[in-house]
Enzyme design. Structure first.
Site, PDB file in Angstrom:
ATOM      1  N   ASN A   9       0.943  -1.150   0.014  1.00 53.87           N
ATOM      2  CA  ASN A   9      -0.263  -0.117  -0.160  1.00 53.87           C
ATOM      3  C   ASN A   9       0.920   1.273  -0.131  1.00 53.87           C
ATOM      4  OD1 ASN A   9      -1.658   2.244   0.403  1.00 53.87           O
ATOM      5  ND2 ASN A   9      -2.419   1.434   2.606  1.00 53.87           N
ATOM      6  N   TRP A  10       1.041   1.721  -1.274  1.00 50.57           N
ATOM      7  CA  TRP A  10       1.947   2.962  -1.229  1.00 50.57           C
ATOM      8  C   TRP A  10       1.456   4.147  -0.600  1.00 50.57           C
ATOM      9  CZ3 TRP A  10       4.012   2.128  -6.941  1.00 50.57           C
ATOM     10  CH2 TRP A  10       4.873   1.004  -6.987  1.00 50.57           C
ATOM     11  N   LYS A  11       0.101   4.284  -0.443  1.00 49.24           N
ATOM     12  CA  LYS A  11      -0.605   5.483   0.172  1.00 49.24           C
ATOM     13  C   LYS A  11      -0.559   6.746  -0.767  1.00 49.24           C
ATOM     14  CE  LYS A  11      -0.248   3.217   4.762  1.00 49.24           C
ATOM     15  NZ  LYS A  11      -0.142   3.266   6.235  1.00 49.24           N
ATOM     16  N   HIS A  95      -9.371   1.050   4.605  1.00 44.35           N
ATOM     17  CA  HIS A  95      -8.342   1.216   5.359  1.00 44.35           C
ATOM     18  C   HIS A  95      -8.668   2.181   6.266  1.00 44.35           C
ATOM     19  CE1 HIS A  95      -4.129   2.619   6.290  1.00 44.35           C
ATOM     20  NE2 HIS A  95      -3.891   1.228   5.782  1.00 44.35           N
ATOM     21  N   GLU A  97      -7.170   4.544   7.312  1.00 37.93           N
ATOM     22  CA  GLU A  97      -6.789   6.200   6.937  1.00 37.93           C
ATOM     23  C   GLU A  97      -8.216   6.703   6.208  1.00 37.93           C
ATOM     24  OE1 GLU A  97      -2.952   5.484   5.247  1.00 37.93           O
ATOM     25  OE2 GLU A  97      -2.196   5.025   7.233  1.00 37.93           O
ATOM     26  N   GLU A 167      -5.268  -5.017  10.382  1.00 36.49           N
ATOM     27  CA  GLU A 167      -4.443  -3.868  10.670  1.00 36.49           C
ATOM     28  C   GLU A 167      -4.677  -2.938  11.969  1.00 36.49           C
ATOM     29  OE1 GLU A 167      -2.429  -2.906   6.754  1.00 36.49           O
ATOM     30  OE2 GLU A 167      -3.983  -1.304   6.963  1.00 36.49           O
ATOM     31  N   GLY A 173       2.286   2.576  10.911  1.00 36.61           N
ATOM     32  CA  GLY A 173       3.420   3.470  10.670  1.00 36.61           C
ATOM     33  C   GLY A 173       3.920   3.817  11.891  1.00 36.61           C
ATOM     34  N   SER A 213       3.159  -2.144  10.190  1.00 35.67           N
ATOM     35  CA  SER A 213       4.908  -1.936  10.657  1.00 35.67           C
ATOM     36  C   SER A 213       5.484  -3.384  10.117  1.00 35.67           C
ATOM     37  CB  SER A 213       5.021  -1.626  12.093  1.00 35.67           C
ATOM     38  OG  SER A 213       4.831  -0.437  12.207  1.00 35.67           O
ATOM     39  N   GLY A 234       2.685  -1.135   4.193  1.00 32.50           N
ATOM     40  CA  GLY A 234       2.812   0.162   3.897  1.00 32.50           C
ATOM     41  C   GLY A 234       4.370   0.779   3.702  1.00 32.50           C
ATOM     42  N   GLY A 235       4.854   1.556   4.761  1.00 29.69           N
ATOM     43  CA  GLY A 235       6.171   2.031   4.598  1.00 29.69           C
ATOM     44  C   GLY A 235       7.316   1.212   4.013  1.00 29.69           C
TER      45      GLY A 235
HETATM   46  P1  13P Z   1       2.946   0.662   7.718  1.00 34.84           P
HETATM   47  O1  13P Z   1       3.524  -0.845   7.107  1.00 34.84           O
HETATM   48  O2  13P Z   1       3.708   1.567   7.396  1.00 34.84           O
HETATM   49  O3  13P Z   1       2.809   0.507   9.081  1.00 34.84           O
HETATM   50  O4  13P Z   1       1.462   0.649   7.097  1.00 34.84           O
HETATM   51  C1  13P Z   1       0.604  -0.370   7.298  1.00 34.84           C
HETATM   52  C2  13P Z   1      -0.737  -0.092   6.545  1.00 34.84           C
HETATM   53  O5  13P Z   1      -1.320   0.916   6.767  1.00 34.84           O
HETATM   54  C3  13P Z   1      -0.865  -0.824   5.117  1.00 34.84           C
HETATM   55  O6  13P Z   1      -2.050  -0.785   4.474  1.00 34.84           O
END
Ligand code: 13P
Length: 252
Positions: A9-11, A95, A97, A167, A173, A213, A234-235
């Site tokens: 997930n590159w956000k 998600h 967010e 999640e 994050g 994470s 994500g990150g």
């Molecule tokens: P991180 O891996 O940066 O914690 O993000 C997780 C996420 O929100 C994947 O959708």
């Protein structure tokens, strides 16, 4: 029987040029990694470039959200028909967010899930508790409520593409990861809830991903657990070497 799925997930990161630079570096690193389904979820504006750059490979492309209508006066939105038309095969739904900043809720998750299944797009439905809810011992109550509304009215016969991503919001994050024990316990609970809503047969074949994470050094421990069928990253998915290492370690 459940093929692992490792999704990026590159956000709101990566322009089309940056997305293609990623795939150029990433594809050779995972060329022999066929144990898992690999999915990249770029921003809407990078979908086309990423699709073109991965054409003919085993890497799939998904969107980070979509609307549930086929079309209409919904300024700024993207429909399942539009994702189908460009060849996006997966979509993230609900998600945390999106729930936090864009007013999504369990009811809109349910509408989007139905739309994705109706249009042959693999839905990755995100659920998870906030830190306070975990501290108060409410994790299972939160998951139960999220899943009961998300899965309401879903036909089990049409739900085999369903993927759930657990999640925990406090792990996103933050560098804090659920311990493998905590994650496995939540995944078991989620599978039992899927069984209650859609039957044991479907629950046994539904993939449940862990997100929050995930890094190269914790991917193996998490993915080796019985009820963890992959990761939503994500990150650590923004860097090709790091995300490739997660894919590779998930097989260990
Ligand atoms: P991180 O891996 O940066 O914690 O993000 C997780 C996420 O929100 C994947 O959708």
């Amino acid at each position: 029987m459940r093929k692992p799925l490792i999704a990026a997930n590159w956000k709101m990161f990566k322009t089309p040029t940056e997305a293609v630079a990623f795939t150029d570096a990433f594809l050779p690193l995972v060329a022999s990694q066929t144990h898992a389904e690999i999915v990249l979820c770029p921003a809407m504006t990078s979908l086309a470039a990423t699709l073109a750059a991965t054409k003919g490979t085993h890497v799939h492309i998904g969107a980070q959200t979509m609307d549930w209508h086929d079309n209409g006066a919904y300024t700024g939105e993207t429909s399942p028909l539009m994702l189908n038309a460009i060849g996006a095969t997966h979509v993230l739904i609900g998600h945390s967010e999106r729930r936090q900043y864009f007013n999504e809720n369990d009811t809109t998750v349910n509408l989007k899930l139905k739309a994705a299944l109706a249009h042959g797009i693999v839905p990755i439905v995100c659920v998870g508790e906030h830190r306070k809810e975990r501290e108060e011992g409410l994790t299972n109550d939160v998951l139960k409520l999220q899943l009961s509304i998300a899965l309401e009215g879903i036909d089990p016969a049409a739900a085999s593409p369903l993927v759930i991503a657990y999640e925990p919001v406090w792990a996103i994050g933050t560098g804090l990861t659920a311990t493998p024990e905590m994650a496995e316990e939540a995944h078991k609970f989620i599978r039992a809830e899927i069984a209650a809503a859609l039957g044991h047969h479907l629950a046994a074949s539904t993939r449940i991903l862990y997100g929050g994470s995930v890094k190269p050094d914790n991917a193996a421990a998490l993915c080796s657990l019985n009820d963890i069928d992959g990761a939503l990253v994500g990150g650590a998915s923004l860097d090709p070497a790091s995300f490739a290492q997660i894919v590779i370690n998930s097989a260990a």
